[in-house]
Design a protein around this motif. Structure first.
Motif, PDB file in Angstrom:
ATOM      1  N   UNK A  55       0.698  -1.376   0.092  1.00 28.00           N
ATOM      2  CA  UNK A  55      -0.119   0.042  -0.125  1.00 28.00           C
ATOM      3  C   UNK A  55       0.940   1.390   0.119  1.00 28.00           C
ATOM      4  N   UNK A  56       0.413   2.372  -0.736  1.00 25.84           N
ATOM      5  CA  UNK A  56       1.055   3.322  -0.685  1.00 25.84           C
ATOM      6  C   UNK A  56       1.136   4.308   0.560  1.00 25.84           C
ATOM      7  N   UNK A  57       0.015   3.998   1.361  1.00 24.05           N
ATOM      8  CA  UNK A  57      -0.085   4.984   2.615  1.00 24.05           C
ATOM      9  C   UNK A  57       0.603   4.222   3.743  1.00 24.05           C
ATOM     10  N   UNK A  58       1.682   3.892   3.888  1.00 26.87           N
ATOM     11  CA  UNK A  58       2.537   3.031   4.810  1.00 26.87           C
ATOM     12  C   UNK A  58       2.642   4.033   6.064  1.00 26.87           C
ATOM     13  N   UNK A  59       3.295   5.249   5.612  1.00 27.75           N
ATOM     14  CA  UNK A  59       3.422   6.136   6.594  1.00 27.75           C
ATOM     15  C   UNK A  59       2.205   6.708   7.534  1.00 27.75           C
ATOM     16  N   UNK A  60       1.213   6.470   6.936  1.00 30.35           N
ATOM     17  CA  UNK A  60      -0.052   7.055   7.620  1.00 30.35           C
ATOM     18  C   UNK A  60      -0.419   6.039   8.547  1.00 30.35           C
ATOM     19  N   UNK A  61      -0.292   4.514   8.480  1.00 27.67           N
ATOM     20  CA  UNK A  61      -0.627   3.651   9.281  1.00 27.67           C
ATOM     21  C   UNK A  61       0.146   3.810  10.653  1.00 27.67           C
ATOM     22  N   UNK A  62       1.584   4.234  10.456  1.00 24.02           N
ATOM     23  CA  UNK A  62       2.284   4.479  11.579  1.00 24.02           C
ATOM     24  C   UNK A  62       1.794   5.650  12.467  1.00 24.02           C
ATOM     25  N   UNK A  63       1.435   6.648  11.566  1.00 19.62           N
ATOM     26  CA  UNK A  63       0.988   7.826  12.180  1.00 19.62           C
ATOM     27  C   UNK A  63      -0.299   7.590  13.162  1.00 19.62           C
ATOM     28  N   UNK A  64      -1.155   6.791  12.433  1.00 18.98           N
ATOM     29  CA  UNK A  64      -2.608   6.382  13.136  1.00 18.98           C
ATOM     30  C   UNK A  64      -2.246   5.713  14.619  1.00 18.98           C
ATOM     31  N   UNK A  65      -1.382   4.620  14.154  1.00 17.10           N
ATOM     32  CA  UNK A  65      -0.916   3.796  15.656  1.00 17.10           C
ATOM     33  C   UNK A  65      -0.375   4.822  16.646  1.00 17.10           C
ATOM     34  N   UNK A  66       0.688   5.674  16.311  1.00 22.26           N
ATOM     35  CA  UNK A  66       1.045   6.486  17.477  1.00 22.26           C
ATOM     36  C   UNK A  66       0.131   7.321  17.838  1.00 22.26           C
ATOM     37  N   UNK A  67      -0.823   7.915  17.299  1.00 23.46           N
ATOM     38  CA  UNK A  67      -2.041   8.722  17.969  1.00 23.46           C
ATOM     39  C   UNK A  67      -2.754   7.831  18.471  1.00 23.46           C
ATOM     40  N   UNK A  68      -3.157   6.675  18.487  1.00 21.31           N
ATOM     41  CA  UNK A  68      -3.825   5.755  19.240  1.00 21.31           C
ATOM     42  C   UNK A  68      -3.235   5.367  20.145  1.00 21.31           C
ATOM     43  N   UNK A  69      -1.839   4.990  20.278  1.00 27.87           N
ATOM     44  CA  UNK A  69      -1.121   4.727  21.514  1.00 27.87           C
ATOM     45  C   UNK A  69      -1.190   5.921  22.509  1.00 27.87           C
ATOM     46  N   UNK A  70      -0.913   7.165  22.026  1.00 26.61           N
ATOM     47  CA  UNK A  70      -0.847   8.411  22.693  1.00 26.61           C
ATOM     48  C   UNK A  70      -2.188   8.788  23.445  1.00 26.61           C
ATOM     49  N   UNK A  71      -3.132   8.496  22.764  1.00 26.75           N
ATOM     50  CA  UNK A  71      -4.472   8.799  23.179  1.00 26.75           C
ATOM     51  C   UNK A  71      -4.786   7.599  24.338  1.00 26.75           C
ATOM     52  N   UNK A  72      -4.301   6.433  24.090  1.00 24.95           N
ATOM     53  CA  UNK A  72      -4.656   5.418  25.247  1.00 24.95           C
ATOM     54  C   UNK A  72      -3.763   5.702  26.477  1.00 24.95           C
ATOM     55  N   UNK A  73      -2.331   6.155  26.350  1.00 27.04           N
ATOM     56  CA  UNK A  73      -1.798   6.582  27.404  1.00 27.04           C
ATOM     57  C   UNK A  73      -2.352   7.666  28.108  1.00 27.04           C
ATOM     58  N   UNK A  74      -2.705   8.616  27.395  1.00 27.98           N
ATOM     59  CA  UNK A  74      -3.450   9.618  28.083  1.00 27.98           C
ATOM     60  C   UNK A  74      -4.546   9.553  28.714  1.00 27.98           C
ATOM     61  N   UNK A  75      -5.511   8.610  28.300  1.00 28.23           N
ATOM     62  CA  UNK A  75      -6.613   8.289  28.805  1.00 28.23           C
ATOM     63  C   UNK A  75      -6.313   7.461  30.215  1.00 28.23           C
ATOM     64  N   UNK A  76      -5.279   6.536  30.079  1.00 30.69           N
ATOM     65  CA  UNK A  76      -5.004   5.761  31.490  1.00 30.69           C
ATOM     66  C   UNK A  76      -4.401   6.794  32.446  1.00 30.69           C
ATOM     67  N   UNK A  77      -3.490   7.556  31.980  1.00 26.93           N
ATOM     68  CA  UNK A  77      -2.998   8.793  32.905  1.00 26.93           C
ATOM     69  C   UNK A  77      -3.941   9.607  33.415  1.00 26.93           C
ATOM     70  N   UNK A  78      -4.768  10.120  32.854  1.00 24.00           N
ATOM     71  CA  UNK A  78      -5.964  10.878  33.332  1.00 24.00           C
ATOM     72  C   UNK A  78      -6.885  10.209  34.230  1.00 24.00           C
ATOM     73  N   UNK A  79      -7.246   8.820  34.043  1.00 24.80           N
ATOM     74  CA  UNK A  79      -8.097   7.935  34.543  1.00 24.80           C
ATOM     75  C   UNK A  79      -7.365   7.613  36.101  1.00 24.80           C
TER      76      UNK A  79
END
Length: 112
Positions: A55-79
């Motif tokens: 796929x041509x969008x190989x960079x976007x999947x890494x970006x989406x994964x990093x955003x998801x990881x950041x949101x999960x870590x933020x949610x855990x920290x805030x919780x």
């Protein structure tokens, strides 16, 4: 199949020598071809696999994964912070601070 081809070549040779007329040649050849049995197999055709194109969008999947990881870590920290401190502003500040500390720790190259 080779035997049938040899017999057809023999018929053609007899035709060229004049031993057979053209009509006799056609009748014997048709009888020979009709005597061949069609083999029935139990095999089914399998579709040929299509070439896998990367796929041509190989960079976007890494970006989406990093955003998801950041949101999960933020949610855990805030919780976790909201369990101990009832103030939402303090929880957000502490969550961002912990996320920044984790990011810096993961991105710093280890010194040998």
């Amino acid at each position: 199949m080779t035997a049938v081809l040899n017999e057809i070549r023999g018929l053609e040779a007899r035709l060229e020598r004049g031993e057979l007329t053209h009509a006799q040649f056609l009748t014997e050849r048709a009888a020979l071809l009709n005597s061949i049995e069609v083999a029935e197999t139990e095999f089914t055709d399998t579709p040929t696999p299509e070439e896998h194109r990367p796929s041509r969008a190989t960079g976007s999947s890494a970006l989406v994964l990093s955003l998801v990881v950041c949101l999960v870590v933020m949610t855990i920290c805030i919780g976790m912070t909201l369990l101990f401190l009832p103030d939402l502003n303090m929880a957000l500040t502490l969550g961002v601070t912990i996320l920044a500390a984790l990011s810096v720790t993961l991105l710093v190259a280890p010194e040998d």
